[in-house]
Design a protein around this motif. Structure first.
Motif, PDB file in Angstrom:
ATOM      1  N   LEU A  34       0.829  -1.211   0.000  1.00  0.00           N
ATOM      2  CA  LEU A  34       0.000   0.000   0.000  1.00  0.00           C
ATOM      3  C   LEU A  34       0.865   1.263   0.000  1.00  0.00           C
ATOM      4  N   LYS A  35       2.024   1.206   0.599  1.00  0.00           N
ATOM      5  CA  LYS A  35       2.934   2.358   0.600  1.00  0.00           C
ATOM      6  C   LYS A  35       3.394   2.660  -0.815  1.00  0.00           C
ATOM      7  N   ILE A  36       3.727   1.618  -1.565  1.00  0.00           N
ATOM      8  CA  ILE A  36       4.160   1.807  -2.950  1.00  0.00           C
ATOM      9  C   ILE A  36       3.019   2.403  -3.775  1.00  0.00           C
ATOM     10  N   MET A  37       1.791   1.829  -3.587  1.00  0.00           N
ATOM     11  CA  MET A  37       0.637   2.334  -4.336  1.00  0.00           C
ATOM     12  C   MET A  37       0.343   3.795  -3.973  1.00  0.00           C
ATOM     13  N   ARG A  38       0.514   4.158  -2.692  1.00  0.00           N
ATOM     14  CA  ARG A  38       0.270   5.541  -2.275  1.00  0.00           C
ATOM     15  C   ARG A  38       1.308   6.475  -2.875  1.00  0.00           C
ATOM     16  N   GLU A  39       2.577   6.053  -2.902  1.00  0.00           N
ATOM     17  CA  GLU A  39       3.636   6.890  -3.465  1.00  0.00           C
ATOM     18  C   GLU A  39       3.455   7.066  -4.959  1.00  0.00           C
ATOM     19  N   ASN A  40       2.886   6.088  -5.636  1.00  0.00           N
ATOM     20  CA  ASN A  40       2.648   6.188  -7.079  1.00  0.00           C
ATOM     21  C   ASN A  40       1.334   6.900  -7.388  1.00  0.00           C
ATOM     22  N   GLY A  41       0.634   7.333  -6.341  1.00  0.00           N
ATOM     23  CA  GLY A  41      -0.598   8.071  -6.546  1.00  0.00           C
ATOM     24  C   GLY A  41      -1.779   7.210  -6.940  1.00  0.00           C
ATOM     25  N   GLN A  42      -1.694   5.923  -6.717  1.00  0.00           N
ATOM     26  CA  GLN A  42      -2.794   5.043  -7.109  1.00  0.00           C
ATOM     27  C   GLN A  42      -3.925   5.044  -6.092  1.00  0.00           C
ATOM     28  N   ILE A  43      -3.608   5.343  -4.800  1.00  0.00           N
ATOM     29  CA  ILE A  43      -4.640   5.418  -3.763  1.00  0.00           C
ATOM     30  C   ILE A  43      -4.348   6.620  -2.889  1.00  0.00           C
ATOM     31  N   THR A  44      -5.378   7.061  -2.176  1.00  0.00           N
ATOM     32  CA  THR A  44      -5.218   8.171  -1.240  1.00  0.00           C
ATOM     33  C   THR A  44      -4.836   7.609   0.124  1.00  0.00           C
ATOM     34  N   GLU A  45      -4.474   8.507   1.051  1.00  0.00           N
ATOM     35  CA  GLU A  45      -4.120   8.081   2.399  1.00  0.00           C
ATOM     36  C   GLU A  45      -5.314   7.468   3.102  1.00  0.00           C
ATOM     37  N   GLU A  46      -6.506   8.013   2.875  1.00  0.00           N
ATOM     38  CA  GLU A  46      -7.713   7.469   3.494  1.00  0.00           C
ATOM     39  C   GLU A  46      -7.990   6.054   2.997  1.00  0.00           C
ATOM     40  N   GLN A  47      -7.782   5.860   1.673  1.00  0.00           N
ATOM     41  CA  GLN A  47      -8.002   4.524   1.120  1.00  0.00           C
ATOM     42  C   GLN A  47      -6.981   3.526   1.680  1.00  0.00           C
ATOM     43  N   LYS A  48      -5.762   3.963   1.858  1.00  0.00           N
ATOM     44  CA  LYS A  48      -4.741   3.078   2.427  1.00  0.00           C
ATOM     45  C   LYS A  48      -5.126   2.655   3.847  1.00  0.00           C
ATOM     46  N   THR A  49      -5.584   3.610   4.645  1.00  0.00           N
ATOM     47  CA  THR A  49      -5.978   3.303   6.029  1.00  0.00           C
ATOM     48  C   THR A  49      -7.158   2.337   6.065  1.00  0.00           C
ATOM     49  N   GLU A  50      -8.142   2.533   5.173  1.00  0.00           N
ATOM     50  CA  GLU A  50      -9.318   1.662   5.139  1.00  0.00           C
ATOM     51  C   GLU A  50      -8.942   0.238   4.741  1.00  0.00           C
ATOM     52  N   LEU A  51      -8.052   0.130   3.745  1.00  0.00           N
ATOM     53  CA  LEU A  51      -7.615  -1.211   3.325  1.00  0.00           C
ATOM     54  C   LEU A  51      -6.885  -1.944   4.458  1.00  0.00           C
ATOM     55  N   LEU A  52      -6.051  -1.238   5.197  1.00  0.00           N
ATOM     56  CA  LEU A  52      -5.358  -1.863   6.320  1.00  0.00           C
ATOM     57  C   LEU A  52      -6.338  -2.314   7.409  1.00  0.00           C
ATOM     58  N   ARG A  53      -7.346  -1.495   7.654  1.00  0.00           N
ATOM     59  CA  ARG A  53      -8.340  -1.852   8.670  1.00  0.00           C
ATOM     60  C   ARG A  53      -9.107  -3.104   8.276  1.00  0.00           C
ATOM     61  N   ARG A  54      -9.542  -3.161   7.013  1.00  0.00           N
ATOM     62  CA  ARG A  54     -10.316  -4.324   6.558  1.00  0.00           C
ATOM     63  C   ARG A  54      -9.441  -5.581   6.493  1.00  0.00           C
ATOM     64  N   ALA A  55      -8.188  -5.395   6.117  1.00  0.00           N
ATOM     65  CA  ALA A  55      -7.287  -6.546   6.088  1.00  0.00           C
ATOM     66  C   ALA A  55      -7.086  -7.124   7.487  1.00  0.00           C
ATOM     67  N   GLN A  56      -6.972  -6.224   8.493  1.00  0.00           N
ATOM     68  CA  GLN A  56      -6.795  -6.698   9.862  1.00  0.00           C
ATOM     69  C   GLN A  56      -8.025  -7.459  10.345  1.00  0.00           C
ATOM     70  N   GLN A  57      -9.217  -7.005   9.937  1.00  0.00           N
ATOM     71  CA  GLN A  57     -10.440  -7.718  10.288  1.00  0.00           C
ATOM     72  C   GLN A  57     -10.451  -9.131   9.710  1.00  0.00           C
ATOM     73  N   GLU A  58      -9.996  -9.273   8.475  1.00  0.00           N
ATOM     74  CA  GLU A  58      -9.927 -10.595   7.857  1.00  0.00           C
ATOM     75  C   GLU A  58      -8.926 -11.499   8.576  1.00  0.00           C
ATOM     76  N   VAL A  59      -7.802 -10.909   8.976  1.00  0.00           N
ATOM     77  CA  VAL A  59      -6.807 -11.688   9.716  1.00  0.00           C
ATOM     78  C   VAL A  59      -7.387 -12.174  11.037  1.00  0.00           C
ATOM     79  N   ASP A  60      -8.058 -11.271  11.762  1.00  0.00           N
ATOM     80  CA  ASP A  60      -8.646 -11.648  13.059  1.00  0.00           C
ATOM     81  C   ASP A  60      -9.703 -12.727  12.883  1.00  0.00           C
TER      82      ASP A  60
END
Length: 510
Positions: A34-60
């Protein structure tokens, strides 16, 4: 929205893939992507945070599901039948419980016109020799237990009088084994004391229907504690311990208090010097030596009896009143080679008679000694196991297409049992009896010839012919000719002091 699909697919594959990556690993890799995608402008910071949150839910969620599956697996029970015995077992193998049992139905035929010395006739009869259920198992792979219940009233060697036809339910084995290692285990509870081999070997696997007349010298069950183990890959075995002392020659303290609060100390060693060599002729050779001692106080000595049970059993030497120490010692040899087995045993029991003579002086010990030699040969060629089942190569199953005739075995045994003292013995036993014939010694010899038919691993039919020779011609099944007890003067001296009996058994076990 292609970037969103790529990001979600990547996150899901990392979280719920085949390896179920743990949260820390998934979070670290996903953050890098997600850091690479954010640096390349493919996602916003808000989208990066949301993806991390949902990924953590799947892990749990994946971790919870995995833990639940593990709990269900660990808690599951496995059930089945192993070598004929039903069992229940936990999935991890930490707990296993087995159900076992046996039934033995016998028939005894005796020589005509034979009687006990007390008058009643010996009779031909059927009887349920044994009917047992057992529960055994293991906890956490090192704690064993065994509980066995007997439902036949004539199952034990302690019975010496005619049965009344009523049944009894009693406890046989009831013990725990704590197996610290193959070399050391602690046994606590009620168990067969380790003296002689006839009683310590299961009656499911004995070569003859009944144990020999020498079995009168072997103790049965008692409550106690012992240490036992096996050394050098089974070449050496041992057992030492202490248990409640029982009355009589067999000294059974099964389900009763110890006689006079006495205790028996015991020790046994087993040697199988060629067990691990693979030598065909010698790997089945086994030697045993044992001893027991206890201060029993007032008690009784062993007695001499025939091998049949119930109303077919004859007592030819009564138990003597004793007082003091009881010492036992003995040894045996067993040798199995292919389809054949040879067994020899010698046992001796000494009972003191302190202060039982005139003027309070002590009488000489009652010395009971016996030995036997026995051989067995499986005609159909199956291997003979010293204390285990014969497994027919072609089991008898008349309703199967490939039924065979099972396994067939012939056996022969010779045994002697003698009683001796330097002071007089009262061979009739009991109050008021007097010696007739030899005053200080008595004995008998017995020969047993038999055929065993193993229908399969769990069913066996047996037939034995027993013949006895009595040293005292006044103490035979044909010596008393009265309906009531004979006095010494009423006993007849037999010119041919012998008798015979025929025993059969149908046995099944699991």
């Amino acid at each position: 929205m292609g970037w969103w699909a790529v990001a979600m697919a990547t996150a899901v594959s990392l979280v719920v893939g085949p390896q179920l990556v743990v949260a820390e690993e998934a979070g670290s890799v996903l953050q890098d992507i997600l850091k690479i995608m954010r640096e390349n402008g493919q996602i916003t910071e808000e989208q990066k945070t949301e993806l991390l949150r949902r990924a953590q839910q799947e892990v749990d969620r994946a971790k919870i599901e995995r833990e639940q599956m593990e709990k269900e697996r660990m808690g599951a029970l496995q059930a089945g039948i192993d070598k004929g015995r039903p069992f229940l077992q936990s999935a991890d193998g930490d707990v296993r419980i087995e159900l076992g049992g046996r039934l033995q139905v016998d028939y005894a035929a005796v020589e005509s016109n034979t009687r006990r010395l007390t008058g009643p006739s010996l009779v031909d009869e059927f009887y349920a020799r044994r009917g047992r259920l057992e529960l055994s198992g293991t906890f956490y792979r090192w704690i064993d237990f065994r509980v066995e219940c007997e439902m036949s009233s004539i199952a034990h060697n302690t019975i010496s009088t005619p049965t009344s036809g009523t049944s009894e339910v009693c406890l046989n084995d009831a013990y725990l084994d704590f197996r610290f290692s193959p070399e050391l285990a602690l046994r606590v509870g009620q168990f067969v004391l380790p003296f002689g081999y006839e009683e310590t070997y299961s009656n499911k696997y004995t070569d003859q229907i009944e144990r020999s007349i020498v079995d009168e010298l072997e103790p049965e069950y008692s409550v106690g504690v012992s240490l036992h183990g096996s050394l050098l890959s089974g070449i050496v075995g041992y057992e030492v311990g202490v248990a409640n002392a029982g009355d009589g020659g067999i000294g059974s303290a099964r389900n009763v208090a110890p006689i006079n609060n006495g205790k028996d100390a015991f020790g046994k060693i087993i040697l199988a010097p060629f067990k691990t060599t693979g030598n065909y002729w010698l790997k089945g050779l086994q030697l045993e030596g044992e001893t027991m001692w206890g201060d029993e106080g007032p008690g009784t000595s062993p007695q001499g009896r025939t091998m049949a049970r119930g109303n077919a059993r004859f007592t030819w030497f009564g138990a003597q009143t004793t007082n003091g120490d009881r010492t036992r010692y003995g040894g045996d040899l067993q040798w199995a080679v292919g389809p054949a087995a040879l067994r020899f045993e010698y046992l001796e029991v000494l009972n003191q008679r302190r202060r039982m003579g005139p003027g309070g002086r002590s009488l000489d010990d009652v010395d009971a000694a016996g030995w036997f030699i026995s051989g067995a040969w499986i005609l159909t060629g199956e291997n003979k196991v010293l204390n285990g089942p014969v497994e027919p190569r072609h089991p008898f199953s008349p309703f199967a297409a490939n039924s065979g005739w099972g396994a067939w075995e012939v056996t022969l045994r010779y045994a002697e049992l003698t009683f001796d003292s330097k002071n007089p013995l009262t061979f009739l036993g009991g109050a008021g009896s007097v010696a007739v014939g030899p005053a200080t010694t008595d004995g008998a010899e017995a020969i047993t010839a038999g055929v065993n038919w193993y229908l399969n691993r769990w069913v066996r039919y047996m037939i034995n012919w027993n013949n006895y020779w009595y040293d005292n011609p006044y103490a035979t099944p044909l010596s008393c000719r009265r309906q009531t007890a004979c006095s010494a003067a009423q006993l007849h001296r037999r010119q041919d002091p012998t008798s015979w009996e025929l025993l059969t058994r149908m046995a099944i076990w699991f």
